[in-house]
Scaffold this active site. Structure first.
Site, short mmCIF file in Angstrom:
data_model
loop_
_atom_site.label_atom_id
_atom_site.label_comp_id
_atom_site.label_asym_id
_atom_site.label_seq_id
_atom_site.Cartn_x
_atom_site.Cartn_y
_atom_site.Cartn_z
N LYS A 208 20.28 59.14 -5.43
CA LYS A 208 18.99 58.80 -4.80
C LYS A 208 17.77 59.79 -5.46
O LYS A 208 16.78 59.35 -5.82
CB LYS A 208 18.70 58.77 -3.35
CG LYS A 208 17.43 58.46 -2.66
CD LYS A 208 17.48 58.58 -1.28
CE LYS A 208 15.98 58.56 -0.57
NZ LYS A 208 16.08 58.79 1.02
N GLU A 214 26.35 67.98 -8.27
CA GLU A 214 27.79 67.41 -8.55
C GLU A 214 27.87 66.47 -9.37
O GLU A 214 28.46 66.01 -10.25
CB GLU A 214 28.28 67.06 -7.34
CG GLU A 214 28.58 68.48 -6.20
CD GLU A 214 27.21 68.64 -5.31
OE1 GLU A 214 26.40 67.97 -5.71
OE2 GLU A 214 27.31 69.24 -4.48
N GLY A 267 19.79 58.56 2.50
CA GLY A 267 21.15 58.59 1.98
C GLY A 267 22.44 58.14 2.86
O GLY A 267 22.95 57.33 2.23
N ARG A 268 22.28 58.57 3.85
CA ARG A 268 23.48 58.41 4.86
C ARG A 268 23.21 57.06 5.37
O ARG A 268 24.15 56.68 6.20
CB ARG A 268 23.57 59.54 5.89
CG ARG A 268 22.36 59.83 6.64
CD ARG A 268 22.68 61.17 7.32
NE ARG A 268 21.42 61.65 7.84
CZ ARG A 268 20.65 62.31 7.21
NH1 ARG A 268 20.59 62.64 6.14
NH2 ARG A 268 19.37 62.71 8.30
N GLU A 353 24.71 65.12 9.96
CA GLU A 353 23.47 65.45 8.96
C GLU A 353 22.21 65.05 9.57
O GLU A 353 20.98 65.45 9.25
CB GLU A 353 23.85 64.88 7.78
CG GLU A 353 22.61 65.32 6.64
CD GLU A 353 22.96 65.11 5.20
OE1 GLU A 353 22.92 63.99 4.74
OE2 GLU A 353 23.68 65.88 4.26
N HIS A 384 51.09 63.10 16.16
CA HIS A 384 51.91 64.15 15.44
C HIS A 384 51.17 65.21 14.99
O HIS A 384 51.68 66.01 14.13
CB HIS A 384 52.86 63.55 14.53
CG HIS A 384 53.54 62.40 15.26
ND1 HIS A 384 54.73 62.38 15.72
CD2 HIS A 384 53.05 61.00 15.14
CE1 HIS A 384 55.01 61.18 16.19
NE2 HIS A 384 54.28 60.25 15.80
N LYS A 496 22.24 75.13 -1.62
CA LYS A 496 22.21 74.43 -2.94
C LYS A 496 21.69 75.44 -4.04
O LYS A 496 21.82 75.59 -4.92
CB LYS A 496 21.62 73.19 -3.10
CG LYS A 496 22.25 72.04 -2.25
CD LYS A 496 21.29 70.75 -2.34
CE LYS A 496 21.81 69.47 -1.67
NZ LYS A 496 20.76 68.22 -1.80
O1 F6P Z 1 23.63 66.44 1.68
C1 F6P Z 1 22.17 66.47 1.31
C2 F6P Z 1 22.12 64.96 0.49
O2 F6P Z 1 20.55 64.78 0.18
C3 F6P Z 1 22.40 63.91 1.33
O3 F6P Z 1 21.76 63.72 2.61
C4 F6P Z 1 22.68 62.77 0.31
O4 F6P Z 1 23.37 61.50 0.83
C5 F6P Z 1 23.41 63.55 -0.70
O5 F6P Z 1 22.98 64.74 -0.66
C6 F6P Z 1 23.22 63.02 -1.96
O6 F6P Z 1 21.90 62.84 -2.50
P1 F6P Z 1 21.60 61.96 -3.95
O7 F6P Z 1 22.06 60.57 -3.39
O8 F6P Z 1 20.12 62.41 -3.90
O9 F6P Z 1 22.36 62.42 -5.15
#
Ligand code: F6P
Length: 529
Positions: A208, A214, A267-268, A353, A384, A496
């Site tokens: 987003k 990453e 995002g979530r 979150e 288990h 971060k």
């Molecule tokens: O963990 C922080 C966060 O902003 C989440 O809320 C989001 O889903 C994720 O990192 C990935 O963010 P993006 O879609 O902007 O890469």
């Protein structure tokens, strides 16, 4: 003026007194006193059946919890959510994930743009792409049809689509193989790249913000891998799902391969948007629309049902009951359904979150507990592994079981054993073996542990949509009671930034800034390795 703390509310005080009373009544006795208890404390909104009768509640409890919801203005807050009010105060945004799955134009506007029109247009963009993909008309750099998608994203840009693709594997026709890469640990992308063919693979850069370290790092690796394998224009085999289309264009992604998501979707909460592209690729656009329909059905239930028969409201209130009145700090999510193996991970982001917060929407610090720790694992494996602690441990941990009454493959014997194992756990947690002959203290299972059991006929796109929307609204209910903002996540930013400082320190082998002696020595151990 300081807003009133919930702990001073008359209803809150009544609940504190009531907790003292009902905690002295065994769950077994609640059943002994009411033969109809099972059905009295269950809610059905087909295909979901929610049995919360093994919870420390009676009708007075439910009435008081509903009274608390009313006192916290939950009804008005639900309307604010659906009407697009700015309820994400710290980011000055509405939260419109429900609009992503609405077939109705509720005339909600953001910056003078009709939200429903934007959603419909992007869904049509997805539909056109998925149809071309499934017909083999989308080609790789050697002219072969694309048959593989690799989603590169993290958090909400990974967990939702990864869960849904796995949960709905029975509905995938195999035309398109879907893989997921999220971690900055290169082992993950390497393991995927070893298994796919560059000539027939598209990558989705799902971000987003278009800034997650990453995701950008992994996308660069994918781009370079495509080039090394012969692609002259590797970015032609990379799609973007982002709220930053200009950044995607600058990266080299074609305009027609950029799918929009918006700031008014967290995002979530974004599975229902183009973030769900890998799901639609796996199961087809029509079944993706069924997923949306299931979520929309839950939206109507949430918005239109009286609180005492409202699944997200009742489960959210029960969460508050455990967290704020029984001192529970965790909730165990235990699906007896292999297709929901990733549900605990997905819900850990959604709930933790969203509600892992210390500040109210007013900006004041809370003086009560908020979001719980969400953990769990699949059954029957958990029997288990960690069920020992739930049966004989010393912690108050509500358990939540989910199980299908019918397997997708209709294998009666396996499903009977799985279903029996699941239901037995709730029964054992509640009854224990108190009073059984010859039980030593080592063998004693005291029972009286609470659980909820969610039953559905089988895992279908509609069922999954209903289930995940239920958890979204349950998260919102908790937040409304606590007066916190479930839609921002400022707490993730510091880590971060520090990571970038440490990485720069290691890279430059110079001191970017002073670190404590622990961090310093740890950095040194990496540098000397
Ligand atoms: O963990 C922080 C966060 O902003 C989440 O809320 C989001 O889903 C994720 O990192 C990935 O963010 P993006 O879609 O902007 O890469």
């Amino acid at each position: 003026m300081a807003a009133e703390s919930i702990s001073t509310l008359p209803t809150w005080k009544k609940l504190e007194i009531h907790q003292g009373e009902i905690s002295r009544v065994l769950l077994n006795d609640l059943f002994a006193n009411n033969p109809k208890r099972g059905i009295d404390f269950s809610i059905e909104e087909a295909p979901l059946f929610i049995d919360y009768s093994k919870q420390p509640v009676n009708h007075d409890t439910i009435n008081l919890l509903v009274e608390l919801a009313e006192a916290r203005g939950l009804r008005a807050k639900i309307e604010d959510l659906f009407n697009g009010q700015v309820i994400n105060r710290s980011e000055n945004r509405p939260a419109l994930h429900h609009a992503l799955r609405s077939k109705t134009d509720h005339q909600v506007f953001v910056e003078e743009k009709n939200v429903h029109s934007l959603v419909v247009s992007e869904l049509e963009h997805m539909e056109a792409f998925i149809k071309l993909l499934h017909s083999g008309e989308i080609k790789g750099f050697t002219g072969k049809s694309i048959n593989t998608l690799v989603n590169i994203g993290i958090g909400g840009s990974d967990l939702g689509p990864r869960l849904a693709t796995q949960a709905l594997h029975a509905f995938a026709d195999g035309t398109i193989q879907v893989h997921f890469v999220a971690n900055i640990d290169k082992q993950e992308i390497d393991a995927v790249l070893e298994r796919v063919d560059a000539e027939q693979t598209l990558f989705i850069l799902a971000s987003k913000s278009f800034t997650s370290l990453e995701t950008i790092t992994n996308a660069n690796t994918a781009r370079d891998w495509l080039a090394r394998n012969g692609a002259e224009n590797p970015c032609n085999q990379i799609l973007a799902v982002t709220g930053k289309p200009d950044a995607a264009k600058a990266y080299g992604i074609r305009k027609e391969n950029i799918f929009m998501i918006w700031d008014w979707v967290g995002g979530r909460y974004s599975l229902w948007s183009a973030i769900g592209l890998p799901v639609a690729a796996a199961i087809g656009i029509n079944r993706f629309r069924d997923l949306l329909s299931g979520a929309e059905k839950m939206d109507h239930h949430f918005r239109e049902t009286s609180f005492d028969q409202n699944i997200p409201v009742m489960l959210g209130l029960l969460d508050v009951w455990h967290i704020n009145f029984f001192g529970s700090e965790t909730l165990a999510i235990i699906p007896y359904d292999q297709s929901l193996a990733l549900l605990p991970d997905y819900l850990s982001q959604l709930l933790m979150e969203s509600n892992g917060k210390q500040v109210k929407q007013s900006g004041e610090f809370v003086d009560y507990n908020t979001g719980a720790i969400i953990w769990g694992g699949i059954g029957s494996n958990c029997q288990h592994a960690f069920m020992q602690l739930l049966h004989q441990g010393t912690h108050h941990i509500p358990a939540e079981f989910l199980v299908a009454s019918r397997a997708n493959d209709n294998n009666i014997e396996y499903q009977r054993l799985l279903f029996s194992s699941c239901i037995a756990q709730g029964e054992a947690l509640m009854h224990g073996n108190q009073g059984h002959e010859g039980i030593s203290n080592d063998q004693l299972i005291k029972g009286n542990h609470p659980s909820i059991t969610i039953i559905y006929e089988s895992m279908t796109p509609e069922t999954l949509g209903m289930l995940l929307a239920m958890y979204e609204h349950r998260t919102f209910v908790q937040a409304c009671i606590w007066g916190i903002n479930p839609f921002d996540q400022w707490g993730v930013e510091l880590g971060k930034k520090i990571a970038l400082d440490i990485s720069a320190t290691i890279e430059g082998n110079s001191v970017i800034r002073e670190f404590d002696s622990s961090t310093r020595q740890l950095i040194d151990r990496f540098s000397k390795a």
